[in-house]
Design an enzyme around this catalytic site. Structure first.
Site, PDB file in Angstrom:
ATOM      1  N   TYR A   1       0.836  -1.208   0.000  1.00 42.39           N
ATOM      2  CA  TYR A   1       0.000   0.000   0.000  1.00 42.39           C
ATOM      3  C   TYR A   1       0.867   1.253   0.000  1.00 42.39           C
ATOM      4  O   TYR A   1       0.601   2.210  -0.742  1.00 42.39           O
ATOM      5  CB  TYR A   1      -0.920  -0.016   1.226  1.00 42.39           C
ATOM      6  N   ALA A   2       1.926   1.265   0.829  1.00 37.77           N
ATOM      7  CA  ALA A   2       2.834   2.415   0.872  1.00 37.77           C
ATOM      8  C   ALA A   2       3.493   2.637  -0.482  1.00 37.77           C
ATOM      9  O   ALA A   2       3.628   3.772  -0.952  1.00 37.77           O
ATOM     10  CB  ALA A   2       3.895   2.205   1.952  1.00 37.77           C
ATOM     11  N   ALA A   3       3.901   1.552  -1.140  1.00 40.50           N
ATOM     12  CA  ALA A   3       4.534   1.662  -2.453  1.00 40.50           C
ATOM     13  C   ALA A   3       3.570   2.247  -3.485  1.00 40.50           C
ATOM     14  O   ALA A   3       3.950   3.090  -4.308  1.00 40.50           O
ATOM     15  CB  ALA A   3       5.026   0.288  -2.906  1.00 40.50           C
TER      16      ALA A   3
END
Length: 245
Positions: free
Chosen positions: A155-157
């Site tokens: 998700y962060a990526a």
């Protein structure tokens, strides 16, 4: 009425933040199409709630990975609204999963919806903006893509990718007088924020200058301002709404 007579497309309209964006856009005078994936009941509730405003609201059910449906939605918005001045890329998904347990299909789904979905919608909607040489695109990112937080890696990526997407797109579309910005919310008190474990929740509050999670309505107000002509000198920015992290 900072969006009076503006025409918009808002993706993910039935989400916690999307619903508030729809509310603020309607209150500020915009007519718009909002997309949703499955929640028919919530879509109808939104339509009923917005009848008190003098605006046109059109729901459209689609998957962000269905390029044919997205093309149909963009064409319908152009025809029914007479054009699209504003695009809000808001729809997205997450998955709480430790990195070693993330499977390839998990990675692909998060990347597809949160990144490819933005690409597919923007590609179709921006065509009309280019013809009219005017427009405003507001992407919804996440603090997860900008700060050292204990969040799902995929998700962060995906949310970090939206920053690069925003910057490159704003440079390319500047010649057509189209602005592109990325709103970066911190932890909110609804939606994804409801599922944050207590440990991470308390850690966030420890470092947040506001000392509390944000409210979707606070982010929605910022989206409306940036999308409007009032925000005409705001371009190519990652605008943080995180309470100060």
């Amino acid at each position: 009425m900072i969006l009076k007579d503006k025409r918009a497309v808002i993706t993910g309209g039935t989400g916690a933040l999307g619903e508030l964006i729809c509310e603020v856009f309607a209150r500020e005078g915009a007519s718009f199409v909002f997309t949703y994936h499955q929640n028919e009941k919530k879509a109808q509730t939104i339509i009923e709630n917005l009848k008190k405003y003098d605006c046109r609201v059109i729901p459209f059910k689609l998957s962000l990975l269905d390029s044919a449906a997205i093309r149909e939605m963009a064409g319908m918005a152009e025809k029914e609204l007479g054009g699209v001045d504003i695009l809000v890329n808001n729809a997205g998904v997450t998955q709480v999963m430790p990195f070693p347990l993330i499977e390839e299909e998990d990675w692909d789904r998060i990347m597809d919806v949160n990144v490819k979905g933005y690409f597919l919608v923007t590609k179709e909607v921006v065509r009309g903006m280019i013809r009219r040489k005017s427009g405003s695109i507001v992407n919804i990112g996440s603090l997860a893509g900008h700060r050292l937080l204990e969040v799902p890696v995929h998700y962060a990526a995906a949310k970090a990718a939206i920053s690069g997407f925003t910057l490159a797109l704003s440079r390319e579309l500047a010649r057509y007088n189209i602005r592109v910005n990325n709103i970066v919310p911190g932890m909110l008190d609804s939606g994804i924020g409801k599922n944050v474990p207590e440990k991470q929740y308390q850690e966030y509050l420890k470092y947040c200058m506001a000392g509390r999670p944000g409210k979707p309505a606070e982010v929605a107000e910022l989206v409306a301002f940036v999308a409007s002509d009032k925000g005409s000198y705001v371009n190519s920015q990652n605008l943080f709404a995180d309470g100060g992290i």
